[in-house]
Scaffold this motif. Structure first.
Motif, PDB file in Angstrom:
ATOM      1  N   LEU A 197     -38.954  10.115  28.410  1.00 46.57           N
ATOM      2  CA  LEU A 197     -38.221  10.771  27.328  1.00 46.57           C
ATOM      3  C   LEU A 197     -38.894  12.074  26.933  1.00 46.57           C
ATOM      4  N   ASN A 198     -38.141  12.947  26.325  1.00 37.36           N
ATOM      5  CA  ASN A 198     -38.667  14.220  25.826  1.00 37.36           C
ATOM      6  C   ASN A 198     -39.325  13.978  24.467  1.00 37.36           C
ATOM      7  N   LEU A 199     -40.463  13.288  24.479  1.00 38.89           N
ATOM      8  CA  LEU A 199     -41.103  12.877  23.229  1.00 38.89           C
ATOM      9  C   LEU A 199     -41.564  14.066  22.397  1.00 38.89           C
ATOM     10  N   ILE A 200     -42.101  15.091  23.057  1.00 35.14           N
ATOM     11  CA  ILE A 200     -42.557  16.268  22.310  1.00 35.14           C
ATOM     12  C   ILE A 200     -41.375  16.919  21.591  1.00 35.14           C
ATOM     13  N   GLY A 201     -40.266  17.069  22.303  1.00 35.44           N
ATOM     14  CA  GLY A 201     -39.084  17.660  21.693  1.00 35.44           C
ATOM     15  C   GLY A 201     -38.545  16.819  20.546  1.00 35.44           C
ATOM     16  N   LEU A 202     -38.564  15.500  20.693  1.00 36.82           N
ATOM     17  CA  LEU A 202     -38.090  14.619  19.630  1.00 36.82           C
ATOM     18  C   LEU A 202     -38.934  14.788  18.369  1.00 36.82           C
ATOM     19  N   LYS A 203     -40.243  14.835  18.537  1.00 38.10           N
ATOM     20  CA  LYS A 203     -41.127  14.983  17.387  1.00 38.10           C
ATOM     21  C   LYS A 203     -40.951  16.352  16.733  1.00 38.10           C
ATOM     22  N   ARG A 204     -40.822  17.393  17.551  1.00 37.83           N
ATOM     23  CA  ARG A 204     -40.648  18.739  16.997  1.00 37.83           C
ATOM     24  C   ARG A 204     -39.357  18.867  16.216  1.00 37.83           C
ATOM     25  N   ARG A 205     -38.345  18.132  16.610  1.00 37.92           N
ATOM     26  CA  ARG A 205     -37.050  18.210  15.941  1.00 37.92           C
ATOM     27  C   ARG A 205     -36.933  17.229  14.781  1.00 37.92           C
ATOM     28  N   GLY A 206     -38.020  16.544  14.458  1.00 37.16           N
ATOM     29  CA  GLY A 206     -38.034  15.718  13.259  1.00 37.16           C
ATOM     30  C   GLY A 206     -37.493  14.318  13.407  1.00 37.16           C
ATOM     31  N   PHE A 207     -37.354  13.817  14.643  1.00 39.28           N
ATOM     32  CA  PHE A 207     -36.936  12.434  14.819  1.00 39.28           C
ATOM     33  C   PHE A 207     -38.068  11.504  14.376  1.00 39.28           C
ATOM     34  N   GLY A 208     -37.709  10.479  13.594  1.00 39.26           N
ATOM     35  CA  GLY A 208     -38.713   9.585  13.044  1.00 39.26           C
ATOM     36  C   GLY A 208     -39.194   8.538  14.035  1.00 39.26           C
ATOM     37  N   ARG A 209     -40.227   7.798  13.604  1.00 35.53           N
ATOM     38  CA  ARG A 209     -40.822   6.779  14.470  1.00 35.53           C
ATOM     39  C   ARG A 209     -39.814   5.714  14.871  1.00 35.53           C
TER      40      ARG A 209
END
Length: 272
Positions: A193-205
């Motif tokens: 998964l694009n984990l870095i992108g998810l975190k940068r876009r504010g997706f929660g845990r």
């Protein structure tokens, strides 16, 4: 008032918004519409039915709206639409649509098309898509919001790339990539998964953990793929991002879905 360099050629009929600037030796065709604040660099070419939204930048030697590279095209009135604040860098090319599609090549807002990238006819790029240098999109490619495509990557015609995905550089993408996915290689394969992108876009845990569980269930589990889809739907299908992935998988496709691990073409490519 528009600022037009004396060596530029702006055809009669072109519509220019407030504050447009057109650089030396640029060419603007008769059916081109430029929104307020558009900047057109030296030697750039805008032609056909081409609409550029507010604040778009077209840098030197780029071309937008020229005919598609489609032998079936016979001059039909197809078009290009570029959303506000998008940037088209040097030598990039964006071709207008064809009669074999919906007749339009469309870029959303705040896209970045880097140097020498090519957007083929009838492609649709949603908002904030980034194509790095030398990316090549065949016709009819659809790319969702916030996708990053690494330099030198080629994407086969009619491929779908789900939103928030990331494509590693120098990849050959011939199958659909799920939303939030990460892939690379020639031929490209899912690597997670694009984990870095998810975190940068504010997706929660909670959302990230649900996507991780869904990814493992869909692509790393046992049994047939249909059975794995059914199980993930039952266990995680109510979570919003997982539901989006499942809907993407269930949608009609011409190219098939990219899976994790080695793709069918890897052995042939290595042998060659």
């Amino acid at each position: 008032m528009a600022q037009i360099h004396p060596t530029a050629i702006v055809a009669e009929g072109a519509r220019l918004g407030a504050g447009v600037t057109i650089g030396p030796y640029a060419t603007v065709g008769a059916e081109v519409v430029l929104g307020d604040g558009v900047q057109v660099g030296a030697h750039a070419v805008l032609d056909g039915i081409t609409h550029l939204g507010e604040g778009v930048q077209v840098l030197p030697f780029a071309s937008v709206g020229l005919p598609p590279q489609d032998l079936k095209y016979k001059g039909e009135p197809t078009r290009v639409e570029v959303g506000p604040r998008s940037v088209i860098r040097e030598h990039a090319t964006i071709h207008r649509g064809s009669v074999s599609g919906e007749g339009v090549t469309r870029l959303g807002a705040e896209c970045l098309i880097m140097c020498v990238a090519h957007v083929g006819h009838d492609c649709v790029l949603e908002d904030r898509v980034i194509l790095a240098n030398n990316v090549m999109l065949g016709g009819h490619v659809h790319i969702g919001d916030n996708v990053f495509v690494g330099g030198g990557t080629a994407i086969h015609q009619s491929v779908r790339i789900g939103r928030q995905a990331v494509i590693g550089g120098m990849s050959g993408v011939e199958r659909d990539v799920i939303p939030f996915g990460s892939c690379m290689g020639n031929r490209a394969r899912l690597i997670g998964l694009n984990l870095i992108g998810l975190k940068r876009r504010g997706f929660g845990r909670e959302a990230i953990n649900a996507l991780r569980a869904a990814y493992r269930g869909l692509f790393l589990g046992r049994g047939t793929f249909d059975a794995r889809v059914a199980l993930v739907t039952q266990e995680l299908g109510e979570q919003a991002q997982v539901a989006e992935v499942l809907a993407f998988i269930e949608a009609s496709t011409r190219r098939g879905l990219m899976r994790a691990g080695r793709q069918a073409g890897d052995a042939e490519a290595e042998a060659a």
